[in-house]
Design an enzyme around this catalytic site. Sequence first.
Site, mmCIF file in Angstrom:
data_model
loop_
_atom_site.group_PDB
_atom_site.id
_atom_site.type_symbol
_atom_site.label_atom_id
_atom_site.label_comp_id
_atom_site.label_asym_id
_atom_site.label_seq_id
_atom_site.Cartn_x
_atom_site.Cartn_y
_atom_site.Cartn_z
ATOM 1 N N LEU A 1 76.175 101.297 31.862
ATOM 2 C CA LEU A 1 76.360 102.239 30.749
ATOM 3 C C LEU A 1 77.102 103.464 31.266
ATOM 4 O O LEU A 1 76.509 104.505 31.534
ATOM 5 C CB LEU A 1 75.012 102.609 30.138
ATOM 6 C CG LEU A 1 74.413 101.558 29.205
ATOM 7 C CD1 LEU A 1 73.146 102.082 28.555
ATOM 8 C CD2 LEU A 1 75.411 101.127 28.125
ATOM 9 N N HIS A 2 78.429 103.325 31.371
ATOM 10 C CA HIS A 2 79.244 104.392 31.963
ATOM 11 C C HIS A 2 79.077 105.718 31.217
ATOM 12 O O HIS A 2 78.615 106.711 31.762
ATOM 13 C CB HIS A 2 80.722 104.009 31.918
ATOM 14 C CG HIS A 2 81.054 102.693 32.553
ATOM 15 N ND1 HIS A 2 81.091 102.514 33.908
ATOM 16 C CD2 HIS A 2 81.385 101.486 32.012
ATOM 17 C CE1 HIS A 2 81.437 101.266 34.187
ATOM 18 N NE2 HIS A 2 81.610 100.626 33.056
ATOM 19 N N ASP A 3 79.544 105.727 29.965
ATOM 20 C CA ASP A 3 79.676 107.003 29.249
ATOM 21 C C ASP A 3 78.351 107.705 28.941
ATOM 22 O O ASP A 3 78.317 108.952 28.926
ATOM 23 C CB ASP A 3 80.479 106.790 27.955
ATOM 24 C CG ASP A 3 81.911 106.385 28.246
ATOM 25 O OD1 ASP A 3 82.373 106.614 29.389
ATOM 26 O OD2 ASP A 3 82.573 105.843 27.338
#
Length: 313
Positions: A242-244
Amino acid sequence: MAPRKIIIDTDPGQDDAVAILLALASPDEIEVLGITAVAGNVPLSLTAKNARIVCELAGQTGVPVYAGCDRPLIRPLVTAEHVHGKTGLDGPVLPDPEMPLADGHAVDFIIETLRKHDSGTVTLCPLGPLTNIAMAFRKAPDIVDRVQEIVLMGGAYFEVGNITPTAEFNIHVDPEAADIVFRSGRPIVVMPLDVTHKALVTKPRNDAFRALGNKVGIAVAEMTDFFERFDKEKYGSAGAPLHDPCVTAYLIRPELFSGRHVNVEVETRSELTMGMTVADWWGVTDRAPNALFIGDLDADGFFDLLTERLGRL
Ligand SMILES: [Ca+2]
């Protein structure tokens, strides 16, 4: 304490969607002044649409969504349908948005918002290529010093690259824009792949989203089901990163994250390493630190926070 005022600049993207949902679910800590869409994971027409789909999913149609730049400053657009699917939000079936785009260009909204609010009270949260932010800084240099902080997802040092062997997608798509932002002189917090690849949606974590039983929890679980196939195949990882959402989680609970204040410069000349974020992690140069480069997070704390907040929507 008053909630922190932010502008989310984004190219949704399933992980952008989760980042936006987390922000909208956290009004005590975060006031979303507006969402600005940029071309990135998918073309602008889709990111501008997806941002509104996400606001409607959250039941918050009062947040203005602006369309911004449809291509990088000087390069042709590179997109990532191979990761995010044709729509950018593949996974759940979500209705087309009814809320209209706000009038005006995203870049002008960023400029006007920074001029309107007291200096040092608005934080920029870029979750995609940095085109809109760089354009705003170029068009209105007076706003740069008014920015409180820039908390962005992009770059990599130990993880090196995901779109090329040496570059992370957001920076690679518009390295000239990233260069302008990293040279801006404002405080920058960077969520590189080094940390986002530790924010993995394992099966129990995704089950917890689904078990919330609300529309948002189920949609996030379905987005993750789609999004994870790419990283599982490529990295053999335990789930989708979950980058952002690391960006919006940092605004709510910065103590979940740790990193180093270092110099970060962006490669804009070499075709071989274009868009590489050269982070002086080991302090081997005398280049002045310009960013807090995050390297680790408390993943369980991060997912506890995220699950609890998504349950509020
Ligand atoms: Ca993004």
